[in-house]
Design a protein around this motif. Structure first.
Motif, mmCIF file in Angstrom:
data_model
loop_
_atom_site.group_PDB
_atom_site.id
_atom_site.type_symbol
_atom_site.label_atom_id
_atom_site.label_comp_id
_atom_site.label_asym_id
_atom_site.label_seq_id
_atom_site.Cartn_x
_atom_site.Cartn_y
_atom_site.Cartn_z
ATOM 1 N N UNK A 1 0.322 -1.279 -0.156
ATOM 2 C CA UNK A 1 0.078 -0.060 -0.282
ATOM 3 C C UNK A 1 0.659 0.672 0.188
ATOM 4 N N UNK A 2 -0.062 2.005 -0.543
ATOM 5 C CA UNK A 2 0.892 3.478 -0.450
ATOM 6 C C UNK A 2 0.186 4.750 -0.467
ATOM 7 N N UNK A 3 -0.057 5.522 0.411
ATOM 8 C CA UNK A 3 -0.805 6.629 0.537
ATOM 9 C C UNK A 3 -1.141 7.468 -0.362
ATOM 10 N N UNK A 4 -0.254 7.575 -1.246
ATOM 11 C CA UNK A 4 -0.746 8.587 -2.253
ATOM 12 C C UNK A 4 -0.504 7.889 -3.373
ATOM 13 N N UNK A 5 -0.205 6.360 -3.794
ATOM 14 C CA UNK A 5 -0.268 5.596 -4.785
ATOM 15 C C UNK A 5 1.100 5.998 -5.369
ATOM 16 N N UNK A 6 1.340 4.824 -6.120
ATOM 17 C CA UNK A 6 2.271 4.952 -6.863
ATOM 18 C C UNK A 6 2.896 5.165 -8.166
ATOM 19 N N UNK A 7 3.937 6.192 -8.239
ATOM 20 C CA UNK A 7 4.623 6.700 -9.225
ATOM 21 C C UNK A 7 4.849 5.874 -10.281
ATOM 22 N N UNK A 8 3.983 5.890 -11.836
ATOM 23 C CA UNK A 8 4.930 4.996 -13.095
ATOM 24 C C UNK A 8 5.781 5.100 -12.834
ATOM 25 N N UNK A 9 5.802 3.338 -13.509
ATOM 26 C CA UNK A 9 7.425 2.688 -13.358
ATOM 27 C C UNK A 9 7.323 2.528 -12.281
ATOM 28 N N UNK A 10 7.447 2.527 -10.885
ATOM 29 C CA UNK A 10 7.354 1.710 -9.113
ATOM 30 C C UNK A 10 6.398 0.344 -8.916
ATOM 31 N N UNK A 11 5.473 1.056 -10.083
ATOM 32 C CA UNK A 11 4.488 0.301 -10.174
ATOM 33 C C UNK A 11 4.137 -1.496 -10.896
ATOM 34 N N UNK A 12 3.517 -1.715 -10.759
ATOM 35 C CA UNK A 12 2.889 -3.176 -11.317
ATOM 36 C C UNK A 12 1.640 -2.325 -12.492
ATOM 37 N N UNK A 13 2.055 -2.904 -13.765
ATOM 38 C CA UNK A 13 0.337 -2.711 -14.737
ATOM 39 C C UNK A 13 -0.798 -2.452 -13.976
#
Length: 562
Positions: free
Chosen positions: A139-151
């Motif tokens: 989890x991440x409070x403000x989401x995962x930056x593009x490139x840091x997460x999964x599609x």
């Protein structure tokens, strides 16, 4: 007593069918009802761009009055924001998005790439973008930056709690969703409806007909826990023996004079840190040292926000004192069983979470530890819940009638894998409730909208292409709004479009009925809430109402009339 109750239900059913000339040709012609309960989207957020259906308009974004629902400051409601403040990591300015708007109307000036208006999320976070939790279950409070997460094109989550939502609706003005949200401007985002896999499927040449219910509201204000309770019982649970002493086990919320139990990026509660957004409603008589509960605020020992069940499966490590004592009020399951109508609650991940070793859906081996790499690391074998198994999404597990060891539990609480098997074999019960696992339920923050919609298509195909497809009515709806704006005011004293009370209804949510029996696709404009599903089931099987709301609400049967 049971015979009298059944007779009362049959009389009510007969009266309702006299009132509706179409009743005999619609409700009674279905031998199976399947309710698929998805997660956290308002109607405008998901279905706002749905085209007219056979010439009938859908009340979506093209009909929204943006001027009168324009998002405003709290301290001066005559002043709308110039821009939308954003804190999702993929929507902020000056990076990663260029600044195009400066807002000086808020207490603290901010910059943004968004004017104060609804915006298409897909234009900034595509369904293929790598913004979903990485690793699985993170989890991440403000989401995962593009490139840091999964599609998958995931966004951050948005607050969706009992008192917040009432503040956001603002008496039907619909203009404080941004001010009352921890995600601020994301509340005004919407998806490209026509890109949704479910939309594409239903436009196909061999797809079954459908009816969009565009005036359907979540039964209760707030989040998933409470609305799941209303789906099966039309009631808000009471936390028996709740402490009211201001101590560590006093779980009452503390609400300020504006009806808010917390601050947000654009709202500063006058109570400051003394405000408390907790699992119970505010105390009617707070102990010494706590602020008085303002008049007009719902108070008591009601379980309004997420509570863990007393029985397994519950979140590992939850203390006994924090878990909701077993409930004993009547549910739709009890009513169906009393009439000897077969039913089941099918849940994604249930076999693993419940410790049903070797049952359909079990993936955790023979022990002594949980073998599935997606199992919660704190789980204790054989209870091996998936990292995205949401314990509060399974309302029957809160009731003493379905306690571990009870025959009713084994008979009626099953894994979603068993649903697919029953659909394939033509062995669906008369009433099925289907709750997908977190990875497939469309909930912002921890799953992909596209992935969830694809799973919906799989469920619908399994039903309509199976042996029971010719006599099954599918109802797809969403538990609650997920913190997203909608332009249509819910039923209230101001508009009286449907029954209402201190619990709701809340924000409008997407709802669609699908069946091979439908002669054509259509739009239903009748005002409904979640308890309209209960009303439909009660009418079909001759059951007495559970409570006041499902007794008074319009049945979803209206959507079946041509």
């Amino acid at each position: 007593m049971l015979l009298k109750e059944s007779l009362r239900g049959l009389v009510a059913f007969a009266v309702s069918c006299v009132a509706s000339s179409a009743c005999a040709d619609s409700i009674r012609s279905y031998d199976h009802i399947v309710v698929i309960y998805q997660e956290n989207h308002s109607f405008d957020n998901l279905y706002g761009l749905w085209d007219a259906v056979n010439g009938k308009r859908v009340n979506g974004l093209s009909f929204a009055d943006f001027w009168h629902t324009r998002q405003v400051r709290f301290d001066n409601q005559a002043t709308p924001y110039s821009c939308l403040l954003q804190n999702d990591v993929n929507l902020t300015s000056p990076t990663p998005l260029a600044t195009t708007c400066t807002d000086a109307t808020a207490a603290t000036a901010f910059v943004s790439a968004f004017a104060n208006a609804p915006f298409k999320i897909d234009s900034y976070i595509a369904s293929t973008d790598t913004t979903c939790p990485n690793p699985y279950g993170a989890s991440a409070a403000n989401g995962f930056l593009k490139g840091a997460g999964l599609p998958g094109g995931c966004t951050r989550d948005l607050v969706h709690r009992f008192y917040n939502e009432q503040f956001q609706i603002n008496g039907g003005k619909q203009n404080r969703y941004v001010t009352g949200s921890d995600a601020a401007g994301l509340a005004m985002g919407y998806y490209d409806t026509k890109a949704l896999p479910l939309y594409k499927y239903l436009q196909g040449r061999r797809a079954p007909n459908y009816v969009i219910a565009d005036n359907f509201f979540q039964a209760a204000f707030g989040g998933s826990f409470l609305n799941h309770q209303w789906l099966i019982a039309a009631a808000t649970p009471v936390f028996a023996g709740a402490a009211n002493d201001g101590g560590s086990t006093d779980f009452h919320s503390v609400v300020d004079v504006n009806g808010m139990p917390t601050s947000t990026p654009l709202y500063a509660s006058p109570l400051g840190a003394a405000a408390k957004d907790a699992q119970l409603s505010a105390s009617c008589h707070p102990p010494v040292g706590r602020p008085a509960t303002p008049a007009g605020v719902v108070c008591g020992d009601y379980a309004i926000n997420t509570n863990q069940p007393f029985y397994q499966p519950y979140a590992p490590g939850t203390a006994d004192a924090r878990r909701l004592p077993p409930l004993t009020n009547t549910t739709i399951g009890d009513r169906l069983s009393a009439r000897r109508v077969d039913w089941a609650w099918y849940a994604g991940g249930w076999s693993n979470a419940n410790g049903d070793k070797n049952a359909l859906g079990w993936t955790n081996g023979a022990g002594p530890s949980c073998a599935d790499p997606h199992a919660m690391p704190t789980a204790t074998f054989p209870n091996c819940p998936d990292k995205l198994f949401q314990f509060h999404h399974h309302p029957f597990n809160y009731f003493a009638a379905y306690a571990p060891g009870k025959a009713a539990r084994a008979d009626h609480l099953r894994d979603e894998a068993q649903f697919f098997d029953a659909a394939r074999r033509g062995r669906l019960p008369a009433v099925s409730f289907v709750k997908p696992l977190g990875a497939e339920n469309e909930h912002p923050g921890y799953t992909s909208e596209t992935g969830g919609s694809n799973h919906l298509v799989d469920l619908v195909k399994a039903i309509v292409e199976g042996p029971n497809g010719h006599d099954t009515l599918i109802i797809i709806t969403y538990d609650e709004f997920g913190g997203a704006w909608d332009h249509v005011p819910p039923p209230s004293a101001a508009n009286r479009i449907g029954p209402y009370d201190v619990w709701g209804p809340g924000t409008r949510v997407p709802t669609i009925l699908i069946s091979k029996k439908l002669q054509r696709s259509n739009v239903d404009h009748v005002a409904h809430d979640t308890t309209s599903i209960l009303k439909l089931i009660e009418e079909r099987f001759g059951l007495a109402p559970l409570a006041t709301r499902d007794a008074r609400v319009q049945s979803l049967e209206s959507a079946l009339r041509d």
